[in-house]
Design a protein around this motif. Structure first.
Motif, PDB file in Angstrom:
ATOM      1  N   ILE A  80      41.341   0.828  -0.937  1.00 17.89           N
ATOM      2  CA  ILE A  80      41.212   0.070   0.302  1.00 17.89           C
ATOM      3  C   ILE A  80      42.600  -0.390   0.700  1.00 17.89           C
ATOM      4  CG2 ILE A  80      40.298  -2.029   1.352  1.00 17.89           C
ATOM      5  CD1 ILE A  80      37.821  -1.634  -0.323  1.00 17.89           C
ATOM      6  N   SER A  81      42.958  -0.119   1.941  1.00 17.27           N
ATOM      7  CA  SER A  81      44.279  -0.511   2.420  1.00 17.27           C
ATOM      8  C   SER A  81      44.151  -1.224   3.754  1.00 17.27           C
ATOM      9  CB  SER A  81      45.190   0.714   2.551  1.00 17.27           C
ATOM     10  OG  SER A  81      44.609   1.666   3.412  1.00 17.27           O
ATOM     11  N   ASP A  82      45.167  -2.014   4.051  1.00 15.68           N
ATOM     12  CA  ASP A  82      45.223  -2.710   5.338  1.00 15.68           C
ATOM     13  C   ASP A  82      46.658  -2.703   5.837  1.00 15.68           C
ATOM     14  OD1 ASP A  82      46.705  -5.207   4.568  1.00 15.68           O
ATOM     15  OD2 ASP A  82      44.936  -5.558   3.339  1.00 15.68           O
ATOM     16  N   ASP A  83      46.839  -3.088   7.078  1.00 18.44           N
ATOM     17  CA  ASP A  83      48.165  -3.124   7.696  1.00 18.44           C
ATOM     18  C   ASP A  83      48.656  -4.551   7.872  1.00 18.44           C
ATOM     19  OD1 ASP A  83      48.242  -0.350   7.945  1.00 18.44           O
ATOM     20  OD2 ASP A  83      47.198  -0.401   9.856  1.00 18.44           O
ATOM     21  N   GLY A  84      48.134  -5.465   7.062  1.00 16.22           N
ATOM     22  CA  GLY A  84      48.491  -6.869   7.182  1.00 16.22           C
ATOM     23  C   GLY A  84      49.917  -7.159   6.748  1.00 16.22           C
ATOM     24  N   PRO A  85      50.266  -8.425   6.730  1.00 18.41           N
ATOM     25  CA  PRO A  85      51.644  -8.842   6.432  1.00 18.41           C
ATOM     26  C   PRO A  85      52.013  -8.775   4.951  1.00 18.41           C
ATOM     27  CG  PRO A  85      50.264 -10.760   6.774  1.00 18.41           C
ATOM     28  CD  PRO A  85      49.403  -9.545   7.072  1.00 18.41           C
ATOM     29  N   GLY A  86      51.092  -8.381   4.103  1.00 10.50           N
ATOM     30  CA  GLY A  86      51.364  -8.342   2.668  1.00 10.50           C
ATOM     31  C   GLY A  86      50.962  -9.641   2.010  1.00 10.50           C
TER      32      GLY A  86
END
Length: 137
Positions: A80-86
């Motif tokens: 699962i991946s996202d493009d958030g700020p970390g």
């Protein structure tokens, strides 16, 4: 670590999701986990771990995420991946149970407790969580 990211990566399930898709995503993951051979508590644990990771992606990763589910030898794997700020440094450890009066952090701890293998990567371009469960037989 057995290198569960290697091997056959043809997805059993691949999709993008947001908050509104979480119930359907959970159902699709449950279906694929059963087809792959997980049953009983291991099936429950896999579905719960993946759901916790998906909720984290939505809540902390910019409101959306991407899921890939595949089989690699004797492992059922989910990324699962996202493009958030970390994530905040040290926040992805999840090795120790968070304080009872603390807010948050139990999802990562739970994922680590339930999964056979877990890896996290996080940076300014997002966070990626990989989970693997051994299949029976």
């Amino acid at each position: 670590m057995t290198g569960f990211l290697n091997g056959d990566r043809r997805p059993l399930l691949a999709c993008q999701f947001g908050h509104a898709e979480l119930p359907r995503l959970r159902h699709a993951v449950a279906t694929q986990a059963a087809r792959a051979g997980l049953t009983g508590m291991r099936w429950d644990d896999f579905v719960l771990a993946v759901h916790e990771a998906a909720v984290n992606a939505v809540d902390h990763g910019g409101g959306a995420g991407e899921l890939r589910l595949w089989r690699s030898g004797t492992m059922l794997c989910c990324q699962i991946s996202d493009d958030g700020p970390g994530a905040v440094p040290g926040r992805l450890n999840g090795a120790a149970l968070p304080r009872l009066n603390g807010i948050g952090g139990r999802g990562l701890w739970l994922i680590r407790q339930l999964s056979d293998e877990v890896t996290f990567t996080s940076g300014t371009d997002g966070t990626m969580l990989s989970i693997a469960f051994r299949l029976p037989g």
